[in-house]
Design an enzyme around this catalytic site. Sequence first.
Site, PDB file in Angstrom:
ATOM      1  N   ASP A 131      -3.577  -0.143  17.749  1.00  0.00           N
ATOM      2  CA  ASP A 131      -2.228  -0.745  17.398  1.00  0.00           C
ATOM      3  C   ASP A 131      -1.578  -1.586  18.265  1.00  0.00           C
ATOM      4  O   ASP A 131      -0.848  -2.354  18.158  1.00  0.00           O
ATOM      5  CB  ASP A 131      -1.162   0.299  16.830  1.00  0.00           C
ATOM      6  CG  ASP A 131      -0.189  -0.078  16.172  1.00  0.00           C
ATOM      7  OD1 ASP A 131      -0.066  -1.350  15.645  1.00  0.00           O
ATOM      8  OD2 ASP A 131       1.078   0.417  16.028  1.00  0.00           O
ATOM      9  N   CYS A 185      -6.322  -2.671  -6.910  1.00  0.00           N
ATOM     10  CA  CYS A 185      -5.023  -2.244  -7.133  1.00  0.00           C
ATOM     11  C   CYS A 185      -4.768  -2.366  -8.881  1.00  0.00           C
ATOM     12  O   CYS A 185      -3.733  -2.027  -9.265  1.00  0.00           O
ATOM     13  CB  CYS A 185      -4.015  -3.172  -6.511  1.00  0.00           C
ATOM     14  SG  CYS A 185      -3.814  -2.710  -4.845  1.00  0.00           S
ATOM     15  N   CYS A 188      -1.213  -2.535 -11.313  1.00  0.00           N
ATOM     16  CA  CYS A 188      -0.258  -1.649 -10.811  1.00  0.00           C
ATOM     17  C   CYS A 188       0.881  -2.441  -9.762  1.00  0.00           C
ATOM     18  O   CYS A 188       0.251  -3.296  -9.077  1.00  0.00           O
ATOM     19  CB  CYS A 188      -0.820  -0.689  -9.680  1.00  0.00           C
ATOM     20  SG  CYS A 188       0.360   0.532  -9.180  1.00  0.00           S
ATOM     21  N   CYS A 191       4.187  -0.141  -5.687  1.00  0.00           N
ATOM     22  CA  CYS A 191       4.693  -0.610  -4.445  1.00  0.00           C
ATOM     23  C   CYS A 191       5.652  -1.573  -4.452  1.00  0.00           C
ATOM     24  O   CYS A 191       6.539  -1.680  -3.401  1.00  0.00           O
ATOM     25  CB  CYS A 191       3.605  -0.584  -3.401  1.00  0.00           C
ATOM     26  SG  CYS A 191       2.679  -2.176  -3.904  1.00  0.00           S
ATOM     27  N   CYS A 195      10.378  -1.281  -3.437  1.00  0.00           N
ATOM     28  CA  CYS A 195      10.789  -1.928  -2.504  1.00  0.00           C
ATOM     29  C   CYS A 195      12.331  -2.066  -2.381  1.00  0.00           C
ATOM     30  O   CYS A 195      12.959  -2.900  -3.420  1.00  0.00           O
ATOM     31  CB  CYS A 195      10.114  -3.089  -2.009  1.00  0.00           C
ATOM     32  SG  CYS A 195      11.093  -3.899  -0.540  1.00  0.00           S
ATOM     33  N   CYS A 211      11.902  -6.503   5.342  1.00  0.00           N
ATOM     34  CA  CYS A 211      11.389  -5.061   5.283  1.00  0.00           C
ATOM     35  C   CYS A 211      12.259  -4.054   6.410  1.00  0.00           C
ATOM     36  O   CYS A 211      12.379  -4.253   7.329  1.00  0.00           O
ATOM     37  CB  CYS A 211       9.693  -4.864   5.682  1.00  0.00           C
ATOM     38  SG  CYS A 211       8.869  -3.408   5.944  1.00  0.00           S
ATOM     39  N   CYS A 238      10.419   3.032   6.858  1.00  0.00           N
ATOM     40  CA  CYS A 238      10.435   3.028   5.428  1.00  0.00           C
ATOM     41  C   CYS A 238       9.130   3.606   4.795  1.00  0.00           C
ATOM     42  O   CYS A 238       8.241   2.818   4.999  1.00  0.00           O
ATOM     43  CB  CYS A 238      11.280   1.980   4.535  1.00  0.00           C
ATOM     44  SG  CYS A 238      11.149   2.097   2.806  1.00  0.00           S
ATOM     45  N   CYS A 241       6.871   2.237  -0.096  1.00  0.00           N
ATOM     46  CA  CYS A 241       5.688   1.577  -0.789  1.00  0.00           C
ATOM     47  C   CYS A 241       4.528   2.440  -0.594  1.00  0.00           C
ATOM     48  O   CYS A 241       3.747   2.430  -1.416  1.00  0.00           O
ATOM     49  CB  CYS A 241       5.478   0.340  -0.503  1.00  0.00           C
ATOM     50  SG  CYS A 241       5.119   0.105   1.241  1.00  0.00           S
ATOM     51  N   CYS A 245       2.336   5.159  -3.947  1.00  0.00           N
ATOM     52  CA  CYS A 245       1.062   4.622  -4.403  1.00  0.00           C
ATOM     53  C   CYS A 245       0.282   5.725  -5.370  1.00  0.00           C
ATOM     54  O   CYS A 245       0.111   6.848  -4.514  1.00  0.00           O
ATOM     55  CB  CYS A 245       0.242   4.167  -3.197  1.00  0.00           C
ATOM     56  SG  CYS A 245      -1.353   3.628  -3.575  1.00  0.00           S
TER      57      CYS A 245
END
Length: 341
Positions: A131, A185, A188, A191, A195, A211, A238, A241, A245
């Site tokens: 990361d 996905c 759907c 998510c 938001c 976001c 947050c 989302c 799922c």
Amino acid sequence: MELKPRLVAEALREGFVAARICRPDAVPEVPDRLAAFVEAGYHGQMGWMAERMHWRGNPAALWPEARSVIMLAESYTPDHDPLTVLDHPEKGAISVYAQGRDYHDIVKKRLKRLARWLIAEGGGEVKVFVDTAPVPEKALAQAAGLGWQGKHTNLLSRDWGNWAFLGAIFTTLELPVDPPQAEHCGSCRACLDICPTNAFPAPFRLDPRRCISYLTIEHKGPVDEDLRALMGNRIYGCDDCLAICPWNKFAVAASDMRYHGPAARAADLAELAALDDAAFRARYAGSPIKRIGRDRFVRNVLYAIGNSGLSGLRPAAQALCEDPDPTVADAARWAVARLSA
């Protein structure tokens, strides 16, 4: 026995939920997508995205000698419903990934142990990433078949949901690759619809500037007033989302209980607002929260207080109206005004 199946077995023993392999040049679409993202200004204050586009857009350029990328997922699935805290406006909601020990330290240690095993068993050279380097982890993970980037742009899997940290081991060994993962996905929209700030201009596309994770962690200075009211009591990140799922019905339990910090799930806003720098550092030592510093954290807490609708929290905000940090003082005055209306 061939090296690859033994490598995957060793990764699972280390606590990773999955390990897959791709080539460093397996994501040729990334440079154009990243350039368009930056050109549209979606990166906001994250200047490092623009500055490191050459590397982030082309993993092969990060280390030209690398021949394979081992992508790994480590589960941090919560042992509770992270959305319930949103019904308690006197509490501050902290993203699941930041409720315990800093994942950078835990995942990197696992990666290093696995990398040492790989060198001992197969030779070659390695570099590990978690990361903090300009690596397009999610794109590489999809190319390696680890999962796919959902409509919320996070990686998810039919085998372990979407609560996972990603790590990468670049190696000079030429290991057999896995097929890429297709998107599942379907129709759907869970998510996208959940938001709070409408941060998704389209499926599979995120505008970080709206976001809450970006606003509470990366954004410096005051947040636009039209967005503050939409942040609710989310004070660090947050999870909406991710939590909504439906693929999480296959979520795998976290491999390390240090990711779970029950005390951080829902702390009292009044208590958090009173933190000075020393108290903030002591409270969040070893946590990813420490990175944003006391001032930005307390700014977020004050936005949550202003959104609470609880007049009993007004004194906590009033006490910070003359804070030395101008952004904190601005947030405090905004909260007082909201609670006085």
